[in-house]
Write a protein that holds these residues in place. Structure first.
Motif, PDB file in Angstrom:
ATOM      1  N   UNK A  41      90.665  40.466 -10.589  1.00  0.00           N
ATOM      2  CA  UNK A  41      90.855  39.603  -9.434  1.00  0.00           C
ATOM      3  C   UNK A  41      92.207  38.902  -9.534  1.00  0.00           C
ATOM      4  N   UNK A  42      93.016  39.000  -8.463  1.00  0.00           N
ATOM      5  CA  UNK A  42      94.338  38.389  -8.481  1.00  0.00           C
ATOM      6  C   UNK A  42      94.518  37.320  -7.401  1.00  0.00           C
ATOM      7  N   UNK A  43      93.613  37.292  -6.422  1.00  0.00           N
ATOM      8  CA  UNK A  43      93.764  36.306  -5.357  1.00  0.00           C
ATOM      9  C   UNK A  43      92.417  36.030  -4.723  1.00  0.00           C
ATOM     10  N   UNK A  44      92.185  34.765  -4.421  1.00  0.00           N
ATOM     11  CA  UNK A  44      90.978  34.346  -3.728  1.00  0.00           C
ATOM     12  C   UNK A  44      91.384  33.547  -2.499  1.00  0.00           C
ATOM     13  N   UNK A  45      90.853  33.931  -1.354  1.00  0.00           N
ATOM     14  CA  UNK A  45      91.112  33.229  -0.099  1.00  0.00           C
ATOM     15  C   UNK A  45      89.771  32.965   0.566  1.00  0.00           C
ATOM     16  N   UNK A  46      89.180  31.812   0.238  1.00  0.00           N
ATOM     17  CA  UNK A  46      87.842  31.515   0.752  1.00  0.00           C
ATOM     18  C   UNK A  46      86.826  32.437   0.129  1.00  0.00           C
ATOM     19  N   UNK A  47      86.133  33.206   0.973  1.00  0.00           N
ATOM     20  CA  UNK A  47      85.138  34.157   0.469  1.00  0.00           C
ATOM     21  C   UNK A  47      85.682  35.580   0.416  1.00  0.00           C
TER      22      UNK A  47
END
Length: 206
Positions: A41-47
């Motif tokens: 995982x490299x990026x989280x934007x909300x869900x």
């Protein structure tokens, strides 16, 4: 630290937990998983989460067998009681560098992505840890189960340059096996060094 002393000390439990949560088990298949690899995982934007892997891990999605349709599944906390699986779709590919980004949506409470800032510069003998799912379901411990994440220690054994004198590949000793493809290779502080691409069978090199 030397590679041997660093490996003997291992990683702090809290860092192991973070790396394990950010490492994703990736499967491909029509109805049942037919192949697998690793990602991170490299990026989280909300869900919504963005996961990096090798292009060759998901290549079958673009070139399915005749009459078949392949789906990509991203598994978080694989092999753990809180395991969660979600359909994923490719959003970017780079065949030349064997990289791909897949996206999952509708995932609550995504783990923290890996730290991509200020990546350490690899050097021969540098201790590293390879996170992923070597041999896929064969290490799951039971039919129909997904494997738990593996974190193995190794070290950088050589830096290979291309025809232009630029760094082309980083050679590793140990810890890399089929199924690790697409998984993160990190330094002792958990920062990303690179992505596992391939292993040389029966040679202990990757």
């Amino acid at each position: 630290l030397s590679a041997s002393s660093a490996a003997a000390q291992g990683l702090p439990p809290e860092l192991v937990e973070k790396l394990s949560a950010a490492t994703v088990y990736i499967t491909l298949g029509a109805d049942e998983p037919e192949s697998s690899g690793s990602g991170y995982l490299v990026r989280v934007d909300g869900d919504t989460g963005y996961v990096v892997t090798n292009h060759h891990v998901i290549e079958e999605f673009f070139e399915p067998a005749a009459g078949g349709k392949v789906k990509i599944t991203a598994v978080f906390d694989s092999g753990a009681p809180k395991e969660r699986s979600f359909p994923a779709e490719p959003v970017a590919i780079d065949k030349d560098h064997d990289l791909a980004v897949i996206r999952v949506t509708g995932v609550k409470d995504l783990p923290a992505p890996l730290d991509l800032s200020a990546p350490p510069k690899p050097f021969p003998t540098m201790p590293v840890w390879v996170c992923g799912y070597p041999f896929g379901g064969r290490l799951a411990g039971g039919t129909g189960k997904n494997p738990a994440v593996s974190i193995g220690g190794g070290n950088v054994s050589a830096l290979r340059t291309n025809a232009h004198g630029d760094l082309g590949t980083v050679q590793l000793n140990g810890a890399l096996n089929p199924g690790n493809s697409g998984g993160p290779v990190v330094a002792a502080d958990g920062k990303l060094v690179g992505v596992a691409v391939r292993t040389i069978r029966n040679a202990g090199l990757g």
